[in-house]
Design an enzyme around this catalytic site. Structure first.
Site, PDB file in Angstrom:
ATOM      1  N   LYS A  50       0.154   4.251   5.737  1.00 45.26           N
ATOM      2  CA  LYS A  50      -1.189   4.602   5.269  1.00 45.26           C
ATOM      3  C   LYS A  50      -2.130   4.946   6.422  1.00 45.26           C
ATOM      4  O   LYS A  50      -2.853   5.933   6.360  1.00 45.26           O
ATOM      5  CB  LYS A  50      -1.814   3.447   4.446  1.00 45.26           C
ATOM      6  CG  LYS A  50      -1.059   3.115   3.166  1.00 45.26           C
ATOM      7  CD  LYS A  50      -1.817   2.125   2.292  1.00 45.26           C
ATOM      8  CE  LYS A  50      -2.015   0.751   2.928  1.00 45.26           C
ATOM      9  NZ  LYS A  50      -0.748  -0.005   3.112  1.00 45.26           N
ATOM     10  N   ARG A  60      -7.125  -3.922  -3.076  1.00 40.08           N
ATOM     11  CA  ARG A  60      -5.811  -4.557  -2.967  1.00 40.08           C
ATOM     12  C   ARG A  60      -5.559  -5.498  -4.136  1.00 40.08           C
ATOM     13  O   ARG A  60      -4.481  -6.083  -4.204  1.00 40.08           O
ATOM     14  CB  ARG A  60      -5.784  -5.371  -1.674  1.00 40.08           C
ATOM     15  CG  ARG A  60      -4.806  -4.880  -0.623  1.00 40.08           C
ATOM     16  CD  ARG A  60      -4.911  -5.854   0.529  1.00 40.08           C
ATOM     17  NE  ARG A  60      -3.902  -5.691   1.532  1.00 40.08           N
ATOM     18  CZ  ARG A  60      -3.987  -4.848   2.559  1.00 40.08           C
ATOM     19  NH1 ARG A  60      -5.024  -4.044   2.669  1.00 40.08           N
ATOM     20  NH2 ARG A  60      -3.033  -4.825   3.457  1.00 40.08           N
ATOM     21  N   ARG A  92       6.382  -1.373  14.812  1.00 46.97           N
ATOM     22  CA  ARG A  92       4.973  -1.011  14.914  1.00 46.97           C
ATOM     23  C   ARG A  92       4.315  -1.615  16.160  1.00 46.97           C
ATOM     24  O   ARG A  92       4.520  -2.777  16.481  1.00 46.97           O
ATOM     25  CB  ARG A  92       4.275  -1.538  13.651  1.00 46.97           C
ATOM     26  CG  ARG A  92       2.932  -0.996  13.438  1.00 46.97           C
ATOM     27  CD  ARG A  92       2.688  -0.760  11.973  1.00 46.97           C
ATOM     28  NE  ARG A  92       2.313  -1.998  11.281  1.00 46.97           N
ATOM     29  CZ  ARG A  92       1.816  -1.975  10.044  1.00 46.97           C
ATOM     30  NH1 ARG A  92       1.662  -0.850   9.396  1.00 46.97           N
ATOM     31  NH2 ARG A  92       1.501  -3.107   9.461  1.00 46.97           N
ATOM     32  N   ARG A 108       1.019  -6.694  16.533  1.00 47.40           N
ATOM     33  CA  ARG A 108       0.030  -7.464  15.756  1.00 47.40           C
ATOM     34  C   ARG A 108       0.626  -8.795  15.308  1.00 47.40           C
ATOM     35  O   ARG A 108       1.780  -8.837  14.892  1.00 47.40           O
ATOM     36  CB  ARG A 108      -0.332  -6.660  14.504  1.00 47.40           C
ATOM     37  CG  ARG A 108      -1.678  -6.030  14.548  1.00 47.40           C
ATOM     38  CD  ARG A 108      -1.798  -5.006  13.450  1.00 47.40           C
ATOM     39  NE  ARG A 108      -1.695  -5.596  12.108  1.00 47.40           N
ATOM     40  CZ  ARG A 108      -1.732  -4.882  10.987  1.00 47.40           C
ATOM     41  NH1 ARG A 108      -1.856  -3.578  11.027  1.00 47.40           N
ATOM     42  NH2 ARG A 108      -1.643  -5.473   9.815  1.00 47.40           N
ATOM     43  N   ARG A 154       3.547 -10.789   3.331  1.00 46.23           N
ATOM     44  CA  ARG A 154       2.665  -9.655   3.016  1.00 46.23           C
ATOM     45  C   ARG A 154       3.289  -8.756   1.963  1.00 46.23           C
ATOM     46  O   ARG A 154       2.595  -8.236   1.096  1.00 46.23           O
ATOM     47  CB  ARG A 154       2.352  -8.860   4.282  1.00 46.23           C
ATOM     48  CG  ARG A 154       1.254  -9.528   5.098  1.00 46.23           C
ATOM     49  CD  ARG A 154       1.160  -8.985   6.496  1.00 46.23           C
ATOM     50  NE  ARG A 154       0.963  -7.558   6.530  1.00 46.23           N
ATOM     51  CZ  ARG A 154       1.309  -6.780   7.565  1.00 46.23           C
ATOM     52  NH1 ARG A 154       1.876  -7.323   8.627  1.00 46.23           N
ATOM     53  NH2 ARG A 154       1.084  -5.510   7.523  1.00 46.23           N
TER      54      ARG A 154
HETATM   55  P1  ADP Z   1      -1.132  -3.447   6.083  1.00 49.99           P
HETATM   56  O1  ADP Z   1      -1.609  -2.280   5.271  1.00 49.99           O
HETATM   57  O2  ADP Z   1      -0.133  -3.069   7.095  1.00 49.99           O
HETATM   58  O3  ADP Z   1      -0.724  -4.630   5.264  1.00 49.99           O
HETATM   59  P2  ADP Z   1      -3.881  -3.957   6.900  1.00 49.99           P
HETATM   60  O4  ADP Z   1      -4.309  -3.647   8.269  1.00 49.99           O
HETATM   61  O5  ADP Z   1      -4.347  -3.073   5.787  1.00 49.99           O
HETATM   62  O6  ADP Z   1      -2.300  -4.015   6.961  1.00 49.99           O
HETATM   63  O7  ADP Z   1      -4.320  -5.444   6.500  1.00 49.99           O
HETATM   64  C1  ADP Z   1      -4.045  -6.555   7.302  1.00 49.99           C
HETATM   65  C2  ADP Z   1      -4.527  -7.835   6.624  1.00 49.99           C
HETATM   66  O8  ADP Z   1      -5.963  -7.793   6.423  1.00 49.99           O
HETATM   67  C3  ADP Z   1      -3.964  -8.083   5.220  1.00 49.99           C
HETATM   68  O9  ADP Z   1      -2.694  -8.713   5.248  1.00 49.99           O
HETATM   69  C4  ADP Z   1      -5.056  -9.003   4.615  1.00 49.99           C
HETATM   70  O10 ADP Z   1      -4.960 -10.324   5.068  1.00 49.99           O
HETATM   71  C5  ADP Z   1      -6.332  -8.424   5.179  1.00 49.99           C
HETATM   72  N1  ADP Z   1      -6.920  -7.394   4.283  1.00 49.99           N
HETATM   73  C6  ADP Z   1      -7.061  -6.066   4.549  1.00 49.99           C
HETATM   74  N2  ADP Z   1      -7.611  -5.420   3.508  1.00 49.99           N
HETATM   75  C7  ADP Z   1      -7.824  -6.355   2.540  1.00 49.99           C
HETATM   76  C8  ADP Z   1      -8.351  -6.329   1.212  1.00 49.99           C
HETATM   77  N3  ADP Z   1      -8.762  -5.175   0.651  1.00 49.99           N
HETATM   78  N4  ADP Z   1      -8.417  -7.489   0.519  1.00 49.99           N
HETATM   79  C9  ADP Z   1      -8.010  -8.635   1.059  1.00 49.99           C
HETATM   80  N5  ADP Z   1      -7.489  -8.755   2.288  1.00 49.99           N
HETATM   81  C10 ADP Z   1      -7.396  -7.627   3.037  1.00 49.99           C
END
Ligand code: ADP
Ligand code: ZN
Length: 208
Positions: A13, A88, A122, A152, A163
């Protein structure tokens, strides 16, 4: 133009969002990136989010919704935005319905079996936050800013499994949610990055 990207962790994404936003001149809103920024700066919001992120859990809906509502009113969103990592949960999607309308939701589809590999390779820049993958870039430092690359914390295997489970349980239902609304488009995310970009632009071109 107002877009949402859906897809599991590791679907690409962030990479695709950079390309699509650059092409259309819209703002890239990554809630994950925003939260990591808050953590780096040691803000109250960052302190609250840190534990959830490290466990691979979601940050509470209220926190995220407030953050996004504020963000989409910034100057750089004048021509529109692309949400990457939000909504999400169904609660976040419902709340967003009251905040803004949306033109298209693009689901980047990648088989679950491919995700662990992808996330394993990554790397992220410690200076500017840009993402890399060991399959396409072998260096240890950022091509844009020269800072060191790192893995990360939440990309470690134990956290990644959680996740993906959290994605399947809480986020995957949004595919049907936006399908019912008539907003959903799906692209095959298991192609080269350039092919995925071309597929996405073929869809978004129609919105211009
Ligand atoms: P990825 O898409 O690789 O899972 P992100 O960078 O989008 O990673 O998100 C990393 C973390 O940030 C998630 O695992 C969560 O803990 C938190 N997070 C990000 N966006 C949201 C959201 N919309 N609602 C709740 N938690 C979020
Ligand atoms: Zn950099």
């Amino acid at each position: 133009m107002k877009l949402i990207f859906l897809g599991p962790p590791g679907a690409g994404k962030g990479t695709q969002a950079d390309k699509v936003c650059g092409y259309h001149g819209i703002a890239h809103i990554s809630t994950g990136e925003m939260l990591r920024g808050e953590i780096r700066e040691g803000t109250e919001l960052g302190m609250e989010a840190k534990d959830y992120i490290e466990k691979g859990e979601l940050v509470p809906d209220e926190v995220i919704i407030g953050m996004v509502e504020h963000r989409i009113h910034a100057q750089d969103c004048a021509k529109g935005f692309l949400l990457d990592g939000f909504p999400r949960t169904v609660a976040q999607a419902d709340a967003f319905q009251h905040i803004s309308d949306i033109d298209m939701v693009i689901n980047i589809d990648v088989p679950a079996a491919r995700l662990i590999d992808r996330i394993g390779g990554r790397r992220m820049c410690s200076g500017c936050g840009v993402g890399y993958h060991t399959s396409t870039y072998a260096g240890n430092t950022c091509e844009r800013c020269g800072a060191k690359l790192f893995i990360r914390d939440d990309d470690k295997p134990e956290t990644v499994k959680n996740r993906i489970l959290v994605y399947e349980r809480l986020t995957q239902p949004l595919i049907a949610y936006y399908e019912k609304m008539g907003k959903l488009q799906t692209v095959n995310g298991d192609e080269t990055p350039a092919e995925v970009t071309a597929d996405i632009l073929a869809l978004t071109e129609k919105l211009v």
